[in-house]
Write a protein that holds these residues in place. Sequence first.
Motif, PDB file in Angstrom:
ATOM      1  N   UNK A 106       0.829  -1.208   0.000  1.00 41.60           N
ATOM      2  CA  UNK A 106       0.000   0.000   0.000  1.00 41.60           C
ATOM      3  C   UNK A 106       0.866   1.261   0.000  1.00 41.60           C
ATOM      4  N   UNK A 107       2.000   1.211   0.712  1.00 39.46           N
ATOM      5  CA  UNK A 107       2.901   2.368   0.740  1.00 39.46           C
ATOM      6  C   UNK A 107       3.497   2.590  -0.647  1.00 39.46           C
ATOM      7  N   UNK A 108       3.949   1.517  -1.280  1.00 42.70           N
ATOM      8  CA  UNK A 108       4.566   1.624  -2.605  1.00 42.70           C
ATOM      9  C   UNK A 108       3.551   2.116  -3.641  1.00 42.70           C
ATOM     10  N   UNK A 109       2.309   1.629  -3.520  1.00 35.27           N
ATOM     11  CA  UNK A 109       1.257   2.013  -4.471  1.00 35.27           C
ATOM     12  C   UNK A 109       0.543   3.292  -4.071  1.00 35.27           C
ATOM     13  N   UNK A 110       1.063   3.949  -3.024  1.00 34.77           N
ATOM     14  CA  UNK A 110       0.523   5.222  -2.533  1.00 34.77           C
ATOM     15  C   UNK A 110      -0.934   5.107  -2.101  1.00 34.77           C
ATOM     16  N   UNK A 111      -1.281   3.933  -1.546  1.00 32.28           N
ATOM     17  CA  UNK A 111      -2.617   3.713  -0.987  1.00 32.28           C
ATOM     18  C   UNK A 111      -2.602   3.749   0.535  1.00 32.28           C
ATOM     19  N   UNK A 112      -1.422   3.723   1.110  1.00 27.08           N
ATOM     20  CA  UNK A 112      -1.284   3.739   2.555  1.00 27.08           C
ATOM     21  C   UNK A 112      -0.099   4.598   2.958  1.00 27.08           C
ATOM     22  N   UNK A 113       0.053   4.809   4.261  1.00 26.26           N
ATOM     23  CA  UNK A 113       1.119   5.677   4.745  1.00 26.26           C
ATOM     24  C   UNK A 113       2.294   4.876   5.286  1.00 26.26           C
ATOM     25  N   UNK A 114       3.465   5.466   5.189  1.00 26.18           N
ATOM     26  CA  UNK A 114       4.679   4.861   5.716  1.00 26.18           C
ATOM     27  C   UNK A 114       4.605   4.766   7.242  1.00 26.18           C
ATOM     28  N   UNK A 115       3.931   5.736   7.857  1.00 22.68           N
ATOM     29  CA  UNK A 115       3.790   5.752   9.310  1.00 22.68           C
ATOM     30  C   UNK A 115       3.021   4.511   9.776  1.00 22.68           C
ATOM     31  N   UNK A 116       1.988   4.129   9.043  1.00 25.58           N
ATOM     32  CA  UNK A 116       1.209   2.937   9.400  1.00 25.58           C
ATOM     33  C   UNK A 116       2.064   1.688   9.325  1.00 25.58           C
ATOM     34  N   UNK A 117       2.880   1.597   8.269  1.00 19.61           N
ATOM     35  CA  UNK A 117       3.778   0.446   8.120  1.00 19.61           C
ATOM     36  C   UNK A 117       4.813   0.428   9.243  1.00 19.61           C
TER      37      UNK A 117
END
Length: 271
Positions: free
Chosen positions: A223-234
């Motif tokens: 999701x981070x790579x595909x810009x669907x999620x945040x790096x902070x969440x990961x």
Amino acid sequence: MDFFTSQLLLIAFFILIIHSIETLAYSVRLSGARVKLLASALSLFNVMVMVSRLANMMQQPFTGSLIDNAPKENALDFVEGQYRILIGSATLGTIIGVLLLPTFIAIFSRTIVHLADERGSVPRLLKKGFSLAYFKRAMKHLHLPRISYLKDMNWREIPVKLFIINMLITAIYTIGVLSALYAALLVPDRATTAVMASGLINGIATILLIIFVDPKISILADDVINEKGSYITLKSASILMVTSRLLGTILAQVLFIPGAHYVAWFTQFIV
């Protein structure tokens, strides 16, 4: 230093390496997502996994020999004391892995980029990595975790169930071989069966890890790579997993003897 002490320290050192590397594994997806090269990150980390597997293969015969060399009198208490030290080394190795996380993420992220520049050639990457210039640049990224590293983390999104599952899996994995070996002392007439049960225990723990934990963390990285999620969440999830892993190695001290008795009980249905 007597034979038992030197042998125990050698095994503890191998276990420390194994758990340090396995703790750092939780930061691999962070590094990969950071530079958007997740597949390359996982591939490169296999080099470190190879070191972990080698250390694991080397320590297992020595760990088993502690049973063979145990004194006839009070063998159970003697082996229990040694094995609890080994479980403690797993905890220490995990702590070392936690302390190295920020440094590892910084260096590993840059190493992934260099791997891409070398078109996937690990030998050329290693040659570059062991150069004096590269070593000096890497030293600049050495730093311990800071409180600021936890900044912006959303603790409300912490999946408690995943935390507990990972803690239990880590505890089972940590004591799998040790409990099976100790069970061999409890039921000497079924000793070989008890020892061989360690593969079954660790196999189940690995399957549970693959089914319940790895996919969720991988999805967050994608999701981070595909810009669907945040790096902070990961990052929050990764720190969560590292914390639960540390607690799992501590829980292993509690489950060690009950686990051995369970293995001893279970062998009667096999023989």
